[in-house]
Design an enzyme around this catalytic site. Structure first.
Site, short mmCIF file in Angstrom:
data_model
loop_
_atom_site.label_atom_id
_atom_site.label_comp_id
_atom_site.label_asym_id
_atom_site.label_seq_id
_atom_site.Cartn_x
_atom_site.Cartn_y
_atom_site.Cartn_z
N ARG A 41 -2.04 2.51 -37.45
CA ARG A 41 -1.28 3.47 -36.66
C ARG A 41 -1.16 4.82 -37.36
O ARG A 41 -1.14 5.86 -36.70
CB ARG A 41 0.10 2.89 -36.35
CG ARG A 41 0.06 1.80 -35.29
CD ARG A 41 1.41 1.17 -35.06
NE ARG A 41 1.38 0.22 -33.95
CZ ARG A 41 2.35 -0.61 -33.66
NH1 ARG A 41 3.46 -0.63 -34.39
NH2 ARG A 41 2.25 -1.44 -32.64
N LYS A 198 2.75 -18.61 -22.79
CA LYS A 198 3.58 -18.93 -21.63
C LYS A 198 3.26 -18.10 -20.40
O LYS A 198 3.08 -16.89 -20.49
CB LYS A 198 5.06 -18.74 -21.98
CG LYS A 198 5.58 -19.68 -23.06
CD LYS A 198 7.06 -19.45 -23.30
CE LYS A 198 7.61 -20.42 -24.33
NZ LYS A 198 9.07 -20.22 -24.56
N GLY A 351 -1.45 -7.50 -29.89
CA GLY A 351 -1.65 -7.80 -31.30
C GLY A 351 -2.63 -8.91 -31.58
O GLY A 351 -3.52 -8.76 -32.44
N GLY A 374 3.63 -3.75 -25.97
CA GLY A 374 4.46 -3.80 -24.78
C GLY A 374 4.07 -2.79 -23.73
O GLY A 374 4.09 -3.07 -22.53
#
Length: 402
Positions: A41, A198, A351, A374
């Protein structure tokens, strides 16, 4: 998406002598001794800073780091390691400034790093007074932090709202262009790989993509839930039986559009979740009660790879198996190589996805690798990110004023 781009301002000579505030994403991992363990980053932020310096700006850069408590600065919250690494990458001193909200001393041709912005009271709630104070520091506000674009905070939204000029840095602009190419105006067929543990964490993404894509490949625990929905046994594999109906609705939505959610025909199983557990490949309808499904089988992987080879656009979020364990990484490796070999435009984010890309050495063969976790997921959900929204509003306001 119509936004003002910092690169255009620089090219048009509108930056020289101006005070430029760059909201970067420098939230890098640190070890117990405060040393940076991975600096992607920071390196990604350098082009924007160099662009501003080359244009003759007085440059201020800030970012969050970790999860500090507002109003209570602790040494472990400091951007000091980042300042040191930035100094090395830029080949010049990058002083670190604390208590910067009320004013920053910086001259054209200089760059300073402003201490962890999330320590400032009101940052996360986008306090208007804080946002106005930050905006008052600069002539030009630049958002170059896609990883925070899904958050409406003082440095990601409010400052852009009140600054004299608000624009997108080269990293954020590249994300906007890549996401638009993949989702807004994709070359067909459009294939999406959505994998993870999930269904519940990615249900809205699956529902959104079911109305857009031509092929929706699911993997990991998500695939196990879809296998249940298709009437297949999954043994003691990770799944969410309560979301079987939701999985069926996604499958039906795809079917009604003449598309599909490919269900594995073979899988790789083990009796325990362990790197050294013996791996057994078997037909999907032959999974035993004490089996754990930890990867898709070679037949399924080959079939999906052939389908990806025909795609015009590929969106990838998540490995399809427990690729960290060598015996259960074949499915992810085969799909990664298929994406790399495909002539399609590909965009990957998340990630675990980035870790798989690095493991299989295909970084230079993926069309675009997103820096946001996100934020990337929220775009896949079909949401408008706050940072995009305010930059669009400001650009529309500028156009109207002209």
């Amino acid at each position: 998406m119509q936004i003002l781009r910092f690169s255009d301002l620089c090219a048009n000579g509108q930056v020289a002598g101006k005070r430029v505030f760059i909201r970067a994403d420098l939230n890098v991992p640190l070890d117990a001794d405060g040393h940076i363990t991975e600096d992607t980053r920071i390196r990604a932020s350098v082009p924007c800073i160099q662009m501003a310096l080359a244009a003759g700006a007085a440059v201020m850069v800030t970012s969050h780091l970790g999860r500090p408590e507002e109003g209570r600065f602790k040494p472990e919250d400091s951007l000091a390691p980042v300042a040191q690494r930035l100094s090395e990458l830029l080949g010049r001193s990058v002083p670190l400034r604390a208590g910067w909200v009320d004013g920053v001393a910086v001259q054209p041709g200089e760059v300073v790093l402003l201490e962890n912005c999330r320590v400032n009271p009101g940052e996360k709630k986008n306090d208007p007074a804080l946002a106005r104070a930050i905006a008052a520091l600069c002539d030009i506000y630049v958002n170059d932090a896609f990883g925070t674009a899904h958050r409406a905070e003082a440095t990601t939204y409010g400052a852009a709202q009140y600054a004299p000029v608000a624009c997108a840095g080269p990293l954020l602009a590249a994300e906007i262009d890549a996401l638009g190419k993949a989702l807004a105006q994709p070359q067909r067929p459009l294939a999406a790989i959505v994998a993870g543990s999930k269904v519940s964490t990615k249900l809205t993404i699956l529902q959104s993509l079911a109305g857009k894509v031509d092929q929706l490949i699911v993997g990991g625990g998500i695939a196990n839930t879809f296998m249940l929905a298709a009437g297949l046994p999954i043994g003691k594999s990770l799944a969410e039986p309560g979301l079987v109906d939701a999985a069926r609705s996604v499958m039906q939505a795809m079917k009604e559009r003449g598309a599909e959610v490919p269900i594995p025909t073979d899988v790789v199983t083990a009796k325990a979740f362990s790197a050294d557990a013996p791996a057994t490949t078997k037909r999907a309808d032959a999974v035993e009660e004490d089996d754990l499904i930890l990867d898709i089988g070679p037949e399924t992987a080959a079939r999906l790879a052939r389908q990806l080879a025909q795609a015009g656009t590929i969106v990838w979020n998540g490995p399809v198996g427990v690729f960290e364990f060598p015996a259960f990484g074949n499915g992810t490796r085969v799909l990664a190589e298929a994406i790399a070999d495909s002539p399609a435009f590909s965009i990957a984010g998340g990630g675990d996805t980035l870790a798989a890309i690095a493991k299989y050495g295909i970084e230079d063969r993926v069309g675009y690798i997103s820096t946001g976790g996100g934020a990337f997921l929220e775009v896949l959900e079909g949401r408008t990110l706050p940072a995009f929204e305010i930059l669009e509003k400001r650009a529309a306001g500028n156009a109207a004023a002209q």
